[in-house]
Every structure is written in structure tokens, then in C-alpha cells.
Design an enzyme around this catalytic site. Structure first.
Site, PDB file in Angstrom:
ATOM      1  N   ASP A   1       0.816  -1.199  -0.093  1.00  0.00           N
ATOM      2  CA  ASP A   1      -0.063  -0.105  -0.156  1.00  0.00           C
ATOM      3  C   ASP A   1       1.066   1.180  -0.024  1.00  0.00           C
ATOM      4  O   ASP A   1       2.202   1.066   0.015  1.00  0.00           O
ATOM      5  CB  ASP A   1      -0.922   0.035   1.158  1.00  0.00           C
ATOM      6  CG  ASP A   1      -2.269   0.885   0.929  1.00  0.00           C
ATOM      7  OD1 ASP A   1      -3.358   0.620   1.750  1.00  0.00           O
ATOM      8  OD2 ASP A   1      -2.248   1.823   0.282  1.00  0.00           O
TER       9      ASP A   1
ATOM     10  N   GLU B   1     -10.743   6.600   4.544  1.00  0.00           N
ATOM     11  CA  GLU B   1      -9.635   6.031   5.620  1.00  0.00           C
ATOM     12  C   GLU B   1      -9.898   6.528   6.962  1.00  0.00           C
ATOM     13  O   GLU B   1     -10.797   6.867   7.324  1.00  0.00           O
ATOM     14  CB  GLU B   1      -8.272   6.297   4.704  1.00  0.00           C
ATOM     15  CG  GLU B   1      -8.260   5.828   3.312  1.00  0.00           C
ATOM     16  CD  GLU B   1      -6.796   5.788   2.814  1.00  0.00           C
ATOM     17  OE1 GLU B   1      -6.514   6.047   1.589  1.00  0.00           O
ATOM     18  OE2 GLU B   1      -5.996   5.074   3.502  1.00  0.00           O
TER      19      GLU B   1
HETATM   20  C1  GLC Z   1      -4.304   4.230   0.012  1.00  0.00           C
HETATM   21  C2  GLC Z   1      -5.477   3.062   0.484  1.00  0.00           C
HETATM   22  C3  GLC Z   1      -5.678   2.046  -0.825  1.00  0.00           C
HETATM   23  C4  GLC Z   1      -5.397   2.727  -1.995  1.00  0.00           C
HETATM   24  C5  GLC Z   1      -3.822   3.214  -2.201  1.00  0.00           C
HETATM   25  C6  GLC Z   1      -3.551   3.930  -3.453  1.00  0.00           C
HETATM   26  O1  GLC Z   1      -3.804   4.366   1.151  1.00  0.00           O
HETATM   27  O2  GLC Z   1      -5.049   2.229   1.570  1.00  0.00           O
HETATM   28  O3  GLC Z   1      -6.917   1.442  -0.513  1.00  0.00           O
HETATM   29  O4  GLC Z   1      -5.474   1.845  -3.175  1.00  0.00           O
HETATM   30  O5  GLC Z   1      -3.633   4.140  -1.053  1.00  0.00           O
HETATM   31  O6  GLC Z   1      -4.150   5.131  -3.447  1.00  0.00           O
END
Ligand code: GLC
Length: 603
Positions: free
Chosen positions: A295, A492
Site C-alpha cells: 500500500d 480512510e
Molecule cells: C491508500 C489506500 C489504498 C489505495 C492506495 C492508493 O492509502 O489504503 O486502498 O489503493 O492508497 O491510492
């Protein structure tokens, strides 16, 4: 000595060395495995590490992609070209791709984006209900169709990788990502992982709109203590497997091409460094053959300190992560990993395994043969067909929780309806987070139909619809009052609710103003999760959970007026009080409404 560089490579058939003039791996008649081995045999360490590196579009130039042999680019939430139009996205993608094809081996990039409820970064795209609403439909075929429509719009802008679906099992509604979950029991996300079949198609690369899907976030992101985003999931291995691993089994069975690692921890150990769960369980036991991506700066969190160290890089690579989302610090990542390989702390076999996985998906997708945008699909962005599908999904996602005296459905003719509430006429609020920007925002952020506009369009010409955001102006002459209230956008950790989980003062005041008129009050709740409304419910005549419907608000009106009967079922237990969180099916607590609850119309 042949004019051409002659490469001896072990063929996959009998292990006999075969002469390879260096273009055989481009031969589409050859098995993918053979092509991968032939290409891999020609790659330098720089090229292999480049393939494992993903940079954010705003922190990389076309020249960088060529020079550093980068294998992937992403758009973080809200990271968009200017102007933010489908054509500009396609031009941007093609520009990056041309840079990748300017490298000696011409390995195309794969470009990832969070199209988690439609191609939601793009103004004008169809925004579908967020996953919690789709979970309420209990309709896997609908999810598959939404996946296919989303893939068309993503492919129409050139991109070839969707960081979706989130297969999290949200166990505590305080979690800011509850709306990204299809439901609180593993069977629901498992069932709705059918969206992968839509995103990837019946065979990866089988059509111009087949793009790579991502099962995320592996594993246990929805089970953290207190529902704290990126927190610690404290469970026995048996419980972790029973609740949180199940949807990944379903996704792998469907052939999902990538898996994204969770920021969270399991019993205090960060998933981004968890070799047992990534290599032993996901890759070996579950036989996941795609590639694993970190991530966003996820490797920085392994030691709990900002930034990444050589130890964190080698820990994450050796744990089994294949590609690294290092949006800005991608140069430092490349240098660090190269040094770790040269020092023998990351074996070449691990680098080659990562590259085999990545290159296999790129070849299966057909990126080598079709590297650029197929502009035939650009016009599908926000198309009437996709919006009609989204409206249908909105209607099917509505959950009717109270309907005192059958106040619903509303008559379309000769009616006099008063509409109020901050979420009645606000596309941004009804779409929620991950819409145009990462966090989403209130206001007319993208074309669509607000819930109020849907009500106006559905009420007949002989009816009156009056709107006042705070309810001012209502009187006893109206036959029904609709209060469209709830949450404003978040994503988030910004959406974590460790404290109260009820309606805000603005909403409560609006509803009170409506109630004072003596007119029956219908509450439509636009929210990313169940809210703490038990104390207020007796004062309401009806309650409809609309979740986060997206751009096609008319689907809510379809249910309010009975054009479509409500069939939605709760994907998440509805608390009687925030103090009950976490509250889930079978935990012995008494909820306000149980998992699976939902009313319909008698007539
Ligand atoms: C974010 C999320 C993830 C996402 C990634 C790219 O922090 O946790 O779900 O795909 O970054 O945007």
C-alpha cells in the site's frame, strides 16, 4: 558470431538451451511462461528492480520512466491530469506508455488507480454506490456488471489496473473504511467478489476493456481493535482465517491478478513485513499466482518510524511483496533495493519471482501488443447506459428500516412534499469519499442527479415539491416531509469515529423543524455506516438507509415513490448504541436492527 546478440536461454519445454535472437518473447503464439522466461533472461538488475517500482504520476516524468525502467505508475486518490477529462487521462497515460516503450526491452508500464465505485477520480464518470450499499443488494451479478462498466470507463482513459475491490470485512462501524466493505460477515465480500469477473472479464486480457483487479487489503484490515484504521487486528489465526481470509480465497478462485497488502497489523506485527501470511499462506497455501503490491508507503510503517530503511525494504521484499507503491521516494527505493541485492541480503531468486509475477500479468493483459488507450471506449465514461445501471444499483441498495402506517411509498400524483436536509441536493455528499478527490467533498463536484432532483423528476406534474435545506418554511399543508441527512464525505482514517456516532446538530435541528409542523417525517440516511439513531427513531415515521448512492440519486426516489420496491437487506448489524461497537451477527448483543433486516412494501 551472429550479427544479432544471441541469447542462450533455457526453454521451458525440455530444458534444452535454445538460441533466442531476442525477439522470441514477443511472439504471442508462445506460452506466456515461455515468453516470461525469455524476457527475464534478457533483463538487467536495474530493469528487474524498475519493474518492482511504482511511482505516483505527480512525482515522475516521462524521462524518469525511461531512464529508471519504471514498471508502474499510479494515481493516488484525486491525482488527476489538467483538465480532468477522459481525453486528458488517455493522453497522459499514452505519454507515460511511450516513455516506457522507449526502453531497450520496451516493457510497458501498468497504471493503477482507485476506481472503487466507478472511475471516481474522473469528472463526468459514473459513480456507483459504495460497497456497503452493494452489499445490501445481495446481488453478485449486479456487482459483476458494475465491475464491467467500471472497467470500460477505466480502459477508456487508458488505465489498465484497478485497486479494487476492497474485500475487507468491517467488524467495527467506527472504522473510517466501513463503507468500502460489502458487509460484516465474510460470506458477503466473498459473494460480491464477483465484481472481479466484471473488472477482469472472463479471461484477463480477453477483451480491450479487461483490466487488472486487486483484492485488498490483505489481511484483516476490517478487524482492528476499536475500528482504528491501520490499527492492530488481535485475533487467533483460526479467527483471522475464518473471518478475514475467506474473501481472498474467493478472489483467488476468480483469478484476481493482484493483491494489495494492508497497513494494519496482526497481533502487533505489520502485514507489510509478514512473510508467513504473504508467502506461506497467500502465495503457497492459497496458491495466489498474481503479484502482490504494497500500500501507499506501506513499507515505511514496518518499524513504526517515518520513512523506510534498508532493513524495511529487505524485510518487505523477502516477505513476498512484489511491487512497491513508493509514490515519491521511488529513486531511494531503487537504490536501496539494489544495494540489498548486491549485499546478498535479498536473493536474486526473490527478485526473479517478483518479476515473473509482474511480467506474467502484463503479458496476459496484452499490454505488449496493445500498450495504448483504445479510444473507442473513452466515450463510455459517464454513459447513459452506465448511469442507468448505477440508478438500478442505487434502488436495489436502499434498505427500508421503518415505515409507520405505510407512509411510504409516496403518491406520485396530487402530492405536496417538503424536502430538507444537507444531503438532499448535494452530489458530493451523496457520493462520499474517493470521489474526484481522495476525501471527497460537498457540492456539485461532478455531473449527476441529486436525491432532490430525483424526487422532483419522479413526482408527477400534479404534485408540488418544495426544498429548504434546513426545513424553514414547512407548514401543515404538506402531506409528507423528507429529511435527507447523515454524513459528509471522508476516506480512510479521516473517517474513524472513536466517539459519538449519531446525527450532527444541524441534522437534528432540521428534523425537529419538520416534526414541529405535524407533517409525517421520512428520514433518508446518507451515510457510510449504520449511525446511532435509536433515541430519535420513535419520532420518525419512516427511515430509509440510502448509504452512499453516488451520482444517480434518482434511484432513491424510485424507492420513495414505489417505482421500485425496497429489497435491500442490512449488510451490517445496526447498533442500538455506539457503546455496543463492535456489534456483529451472533455476538449475543441486542441490536436496533439485525444483520439482514429490511422491509418492503405490502402493496
Ligand atoms: C491508500 C489506500 C489504498 C489505495 C492506495 C492508493 O492509502 O489504503 O486502498 O489503493 O492508497 O491510492
Amino acid at each position: 558470431m551472429l550479427g544479432l546478440i544471441t541469447i542462450l536461454t533455457l526453454s521451458l519445454t525440455g530444458g534444452a538451451a535454445v538460441a533466442d535472437t531476442g525477439t522470441a518473447w514477443q511472439d504471442t503464439r508462445r506460452p506466456v511462461k515461455d515468453r516470461v522466461e525469455r524476457l527475464l533472461a534478457r533483463m538487467s538488475l536495474d530493469e528487474k528492480i524498475g519493474q518492482m517500482t511504482q511511482a505516483e504520476r505527480g512525482s515522475v516524468t516521462a524521462d524518469d520512466i525511461t531512464r529508471y525502467r519504471l514498471g508502474s505508475v499510479l494515481s493516488g486518490g484525486g491525482s488527476v491530469p489538467t483538465p480532468n477529462t477522459p481525453e486528458a487521462w488517455a493522453d497522459m497515460y499514452d505519454g507515460f506508455q511511450r516513455a516506457a516503450l522507449a526502453t531497450p526491452l520496451r516493457i510497458p508500464i501498468i497504471y493503477g488507480v482507485d476506481a472503487v465505485h466507478g472511475h471516481n477520480n474522473v469528472v463526468g464518470a459514473t459513480i456507483f454506490p459504495h460497497n456497503i450499499g452493494l452489499g445490501a443488494t445481495r446481488d453478485p451479478e449486479l456487482a459483476r456488471r458494475i465491475g464491467a462498466a467500471t472497467a470500460e470507463e477505466v480502459a477508456g482513459t487508458g488505465l489498465d489496473w484497478d485497486f479494487a475491490p476492497c474485500l475487507c470485512v468491517a467488524r467495527n462501524d467506527r472504522w473510517g473504511r466501513t463503507y468500502e466493505s460489502y458487509g460484516e460477515v465474510p460470506e458477503l465480500p466473498s459473494q460480491m467478489s464477483s465484481i472481479i469477473d466484471g473488472i477482469q472479464g472472463h479471461r484477463l486480457g480477453g477483451s480491450p476493456t479487461s483490466i487488472l483487479a486487486t483484492a485488498k487489503h490483505y489481511v484483516g484490515d476490517g478487524g482492528t481493535a476499536g475500528g482504528v484504521d491501520q490499527g492492530d487486528t488481535r485475533l487467533s489465526e483460526a479467527e483471522l482465517r475464518r473471518v478475514h481470509l475467506l474473501p481472498f480465497r474467493a478472489a483467488i478462485k476468480r483469478g484476481v491478478g493482484s493483491v494489495m497488502i494492508s497497513f494494519s497489523s496482526w497481533n502487533g506485527v505489520k502485514l507489510h513485513g509478514h512473510k508467513y501470511l504473504i508467502t506461506d499462506v497467500l502465495k503457497r497455501e492459497l496458491r495466489f499466482s498474481g503479484f502482490v503490491i504494497s500500500d501507499w508507503n506501506g513499507i515505511d510503517q514496518i518499524d513504526g518510524q517515518p520513512g523506510f530503511t534498508p532493513e524495511e525494504v529487505r524485510t518487505a521484499v523477502n516477505a513476498g511483496i512484489d511491487m512497491f507503491m513508493v509514490p515519491q521516494e521511488w529513486r531511494a527505493f531503487i537504490d536501496t533495493l539494489k544495494a540489498e541485492v548486491r549485499a546478498g541480503r535479498v536473493p536474486m531468486s526473490r527478485i526473479d519471482d517478483a518479476n515473473r509475477r509482474i511480467l506474467t500479468k502484463k503479458i496476459e493483459l496484452g499490454l505488449f501488443e496493445r500498450p495504448f488507450t483504445d479510444r473507442r471506449y473513452t466515450r463510455t465514461v459517464g454513459s447513459p447506459q452506465h448511469r442507468a445501471l448505477a440508478r438500478q444499483a442505487v434502488a436495489k441498495s436502499q434498505v427500508l428500516l421503518k415505515n409507520k402506517g405505510g407512509v411510504l411509498p409516496l403518491d406520485r400524483r396530487d402530492n405536496k412534499i417538503f424536502v430538507a436536509g444537507k444531503n438532499a441536493d448535494d452530489i458530493g455528499n451523496q457520493s462520499g469519499g474517493w470521489t474526484i478527490t481522495w476525501q471527497g467533498s460537498s457540492g456539485p463536484i461532478t455531473p449527476g442527479t441529486t436525491i432532490l432532483e430525483g424526487i422532483r423528476q419522479t413526482a408527477g406534474r400534479s404534485s408540488t415539491v418544495t426544498y429548504s435545506k434546513d426545513g424553514t418554511g414547512i407548514d401543515g399543508s404538506y402531506k409528507a416531509a423528507i429529511a435527507v441527512v447523515g454524513e459528509t464525505p471522508y476516506a480512510e482514517f479521516e473517517g474513524d469515529r472513536p466517539g459519538a456516532m449519531g446525527l450532527d446538530a444541524e441534522d437534528l435541528a432540521t428534523i425537529e423543524r419538520l416534526r414541529a409542523s405535524g407533517v409525517p417525517v421520512i428520514v433518508v440516511l446518507v451515510s457510510g455506516r449504520p449511525l446511532d439513531i435509536a433515541a430519535e427513531l420513535p419520532k420518525w415515521d419512516a427511515l430509509l438507509a440510502a448509504w452512499l448512492p453516488g451520482t444517480e440519486g434518482r434511484g432513491v426516489a424510485d424507492v420513495l415513490f414505489g417505482v421500485t420496491k425496497p429489497t435491500g437487506k442490512l449488510p451490517s448489524t445496526w447498533m442500538k448504541s455506539a457503546s455496543q461497537q463492535p456489534i456483529n451477527r451472533g455476538d449475543g448483543q441486542k441490536p436496533l436492527f439485525p444483520f439482514g433486516y429490511g422491509l418492503t412494501y405490502r402493496k
